[in-house]
Structure formats: C-alpha cells, structure tokens
Design a protein around this motif. Structure first.
Motif, PDB file in Angstrom:
ATOM      1  N   ASN A 259     122.691  37.167 -46.496  1.00  0.00           N
ATOM      2  CA  ASN A 259     123.703  36.247 -47.033  1.00  0.00           C
ATOM      3  C   ASN A 259     123.220  34.809 -47.028  1.00  0.00           C
ATOM      4  O   ASN A 259     123.562  34.026 -47.912  1.00  0.00           O
ATOM      5  CB  ASN A 259     125.010  36.355 -46.235  1.00  0.00           C
ATOM      6  N   ARG A 260     122.453  34.433 -46.028  1.00  0.00           N
ATOM      7  CA  ARG A 260     121.969  33.051 -45.890  1.00  0.00           C
ATOM      8  C   ARG A 260     120.887  32.735 -46.922  1.00  0.00           C
ATOM      9  O   ARG A 260     120.854  31.665 -47.496  1.00  0.00           O
ATOM     10  CB  ARG A 260     121.444  32.844 -44.466  1.00  0.00           C
TER      11      ARG A 260
ATOM     12  N   HIS B 112     121.876  41.293 -41.911  1.00  0.00           N
ATOM     13  CA  HIS B 112     123.003  41.065 -42.814  1.00  0.00           C
ATOM     14  C   HIS B 112     123.216  39.559 -43.002  1.00  0.00           C
ATOM     15  O   HIS B 112     123.386  39.079 -44.124  1.00  0.00           O
ATOM     16  CB  HIS B 112     124.260  41.735 -42.254  1.00  0.00           C
ATOM     17  N   TRP B 113     123.182  38.807 -41.894  1.00  0.00           N
ATOM     18  CA  TRP B 113     123.324  37.351 -41.973  1.00  0.00           C
ATOM     19  C   TRP B 113     122.204  36.756 -42.824  1.00  0.00           C
ATOM     20  O   TRP B 113     122.444  35.910 -43.677  1.00  0.00           O
ATOM     21  CB  TRP B 113     123.314  36.741 -40.570  1.00  0.00           C
ATOM     22  N   ALA B 114     120.974  37.205 -42.583  1.00  0.00           N
ATOM     23  CA  ALA B 114     119.826  36.670 -43.316  1.00  0.00           C
ATOM     24  C   ALA B 114     119.957  36.948 -44.815  1.00  0.00           C
ATOM     25  O   ALA B 114     119.634  36.091 -45.640  1.00  0.00           O
ATOM     26  CB  ALA B 114     118.530  37.268 -42.778  1.00  0.00           C
TER      27      ALA B 114
ATOM     28  N   HIS C  77     122.613  30.709 -34.119  1.00  0.00           N
ATOM     29  CA  HIS C  77     123.400  31.904 -34.394  1.00  0.00           C
ATOM     30  C   HIS C  77     122.958  32.996 -33.423  1.00  0.00           C
ATOM     31  O   HIS C  77     121.762  33.236 -33.271  1.00  0.00           O
ATOM     32  CB  HIS C  77     123.187  32.390 -35.834  1.00  0.00           C
TER      33      HIS C  77
ATOM     34  N   GLU D  32     122.883  43.323 -37.701  1.00  0.00           N
ATOM     35  CA  GLU D  32     123.777  42.168 -37.846  1.00  0.00           C
ATOM     36  C   GLU D  32     122.988  40.935 -38.262  1.00  0.00           C
ATOM     37  O   GLU D  32     123.399  40.186 -39.151  1.00  0.00           O
ATOM     38  CB  GLU D  32     124.519  41.925 -36.525  1.00  0.00           C
ATOM     39  N   MET D  33     121.817  40.733 -37.660  1.00  0.00           N
ATOM     40  CA  MET D  33     120.975  39.589 -38.004  1.00  0.00           C
ATOM     41  C   MET D  33     120.461  39.713 -39.451  1.00  0.00           C
ATOM     42  O   MET D  33     120.469  38.742 -40.193  1.00  0.00           O
ATOM     43  CB  MET D  33     119.783  39.491 -37.047  1.00  0.00           C
TER      44      MET D  33
ATOM     45  N   PHE E 271     123.174  37.024 -32.331  1.00  0.00           N
ATOM     46  CA  PHE E 271     123.467  38.362 -32.838  1.00  0.00           C
ATOM     47  C   PHE E 271     123.206  39.388 -31.739  1.00  0.00           C
ATOM     48  O   PHE E 271     122.288  39.226 -30.946  1.00  0.00           O
ATOM     49  CB  PHE E 271     122.589  38.682 -34.054  1.00  0.00           C
TER      50      PHE E 271
END
Length: 77
Positions: free
Chosen positions: A53-54, A49-51, A39, A46-47, A41
């Motif tokens: 959710n992940r 936010h992904w983390a 992934h 942004e990273m 970023f």
C-alpha cells in the motif's frame, strides 16, 4: 539483540530500515519531508501488506525497477 536490514537509502535523510526483534518487525522510514516514521508489525504478511500500500506502482511510473527492488528487499526479510 536485533537484526537491522536496509531496504533503501538514497542519502542520509532518505532511507528505510527494518529492525527484526524476535517476531516483531519495526519499519523506520526517514525522509527529508516528514522526518522519522516508525511502524511496528507482528507478522511478515502484515508488513508486506503495508509495503504494498505504501509503495504503489502509480507512484513509480517510469521507475518500475526501483519499485521492484524495494519490494524484493521487503520480501527477502
């Protein structure tokens, strides 16, 4: 030249690393189930936010300390 940060490593088949290449953050997640996922970023928020959710707290019931260690590693990048 880039900097590599290990977020977690349980064995040689299950790990997550972040490579910092200038302003770009590349997350490489290696698992024995899915192989390697990459992934990219362009920003730290942004990273994160992904983390978020992940790595959901519902997936870490009874292992909240493990989740906090993972998220703390992401926040320290």
């Amino acid at each position: 030249m880039f900097k590599k940060v290990q977020v977690y490593k349980t064995d040689k088949y299950n790990m997550l690393n972040v490579e910092i290449q200038g302003k770009t953050l590349i997350v490489r997640e290696i698992s024995d189930q899915w192989g390697e996922e990459c992934h990219t970023f362009v920003s730290r928020p942004e990273m994160l936010h992904w983390a978020g959710n992940r790595f959901r707290s519902a997936d870490f019931v009874g292992r909240e300390d493990e989740l906090e260690a993972i998220m703390q590693a992401f926040r320290s990048i």
